[in-house]
Enzyme design. Structure first.
Site: not given
Lengths: 200, 200
Positions: B118, B155
């Site tokens: 990701s 993230k």
DNA sequence: TCTAATACTGTATATAATTACAGTTATGAA
DNA sequence: TTCATAACTGTAATTATATACAGTATTAGA
């Protein structure tokens, strides 16, 4: 290192290894025992010479007060320079960073600061420091630092034979580099064994 | 650390700092001087306690023969586990790797082994170790380690307000994560301050 | 409540360690 | 040749250091 004699280099390396392995520096006696000196003063003389030459710092009156000087510790960081000459020449060294044995599986001889985006698909970005080992044999599939006619580049080694070496950028907008080592001057400076990125 | 008393932790940290700053461990006198002990035996007692508790190794008859034990040195590497509980719980620690002060600009409290893709567009790949600082305030734009209802994720922090936190994956095939901290349990475990990749 | 552990003071001593001084021999540079 | 440097031996002294023993007061756990 700063023009140490062979013997001085041996002593220096012993001191360095002792610090690394024991966690504290050796005494004059321990050095003497290691090298078979019959007098601790032999070690003292050597330590003084190493201090004079700037590779050791010695705290007076302090047992085991030996430390590696800033110059002798640390791994050099070099920029990706296009100029000729040895990659580890003094003028190429941007700074040194502390040695960190045990973090990477292979030894690190220097760090190279990456320029450009030719390797982004394997997660090597501009300004990343890639850790280079100079002694490992270069192998197809590995990321290598190559010098082609005085231009230094980081690529994946894709093929190596007598008259064809293929270096592959890991970015689909670049094309492969084909070199004939008989025509072009090709030197492998080392293999990439790690990557260090500082977010700041 | 292994249930040290407050005082023992102070002594331990002093020893550790001295080793880091001076390059060699302190003597009993130096410890006593630092803490105002009128007897070197106070330091001796503490060192013995720290040895008993397994955080220090002491070489007998050796000046400055103090070393940090394997357990007390090194920075833990944790996997990206989905389970609840503190991220640095013992069962999560895969291994520890030596501390490397001075390499990264910010302190590293632990390394997190990355799972998934990701974050590949900022060059964070599966199995990379990202260096996490737990004390830095989380800031928009930084890469953070967040725990959302017992699920840990890495993230970029894109927005933070009372009722909306946006975490952005750095991979265009994933979509942003929006969290209402009032509804969901959100904890920031730390900020990514570096990256370590071992090619082997 | 008893006991062990913690956190020290105070004294003492053996030994670990630094380091100076006086030499010797070999080598390479001026 | 002469002189500085390197690479030691040998001795010795001061001081740095570890560490034992004998206490005292406080605290935490069984």
């Amino acid at each position: 290192m700063n023009n140490l004699t062979k013997r001085q280099a041996e002593i220096f390396n012993f001191v360095k290894d002792e610090i690394e392995n024991n966690g504290y520096p050796p005494t004059r006696s321990e050095i003497s025992k290691m090298f078979g000196f019959k007098s601790p003063n032999a070690a003292e003389d050597h330590l003084k010479a190493l201090q004079r030459k700037g590779v050791l710092d010695i705290a007076a009156g302090t047992s085991r007060g030996i430390t590696l000087s800033a110059e002798s510790t640390g791994i050099p960081v070099v920029g990706l320079v296009s100029a000729g000459g040895p990659i580890l020449a003094e003028q190429n060294i941007e700074k040194t960073i502390p040695n960190n044995p045990g973090i990477l599986a292979h030894g690190v001889d220097f760090y190279l600061k990456v320029k450009g985006d030719s390797m982004i698909e394997v997660g090597i970005f501009e300004n990343d420091l890639i850790a280079i080992n100079q002694k490992m044999p270069v192998k197809v599939g590995n990321i290598v630092v190559a010098r082609i006619n005085d231009e230094v580049t980081v690529k994946t080694l894709n093929k190596i034979s007598d008259n064809l070496v293929v270096l592959k950028p890991e970015n689909s907008s670049y094309s492969e580099i084909e070199i004939n080592p008989k025509k072009d001057n090709l030197v492998f400076e080392g293999t990439c064994v790690g990557l260090l990125r500082d977010f700041s």
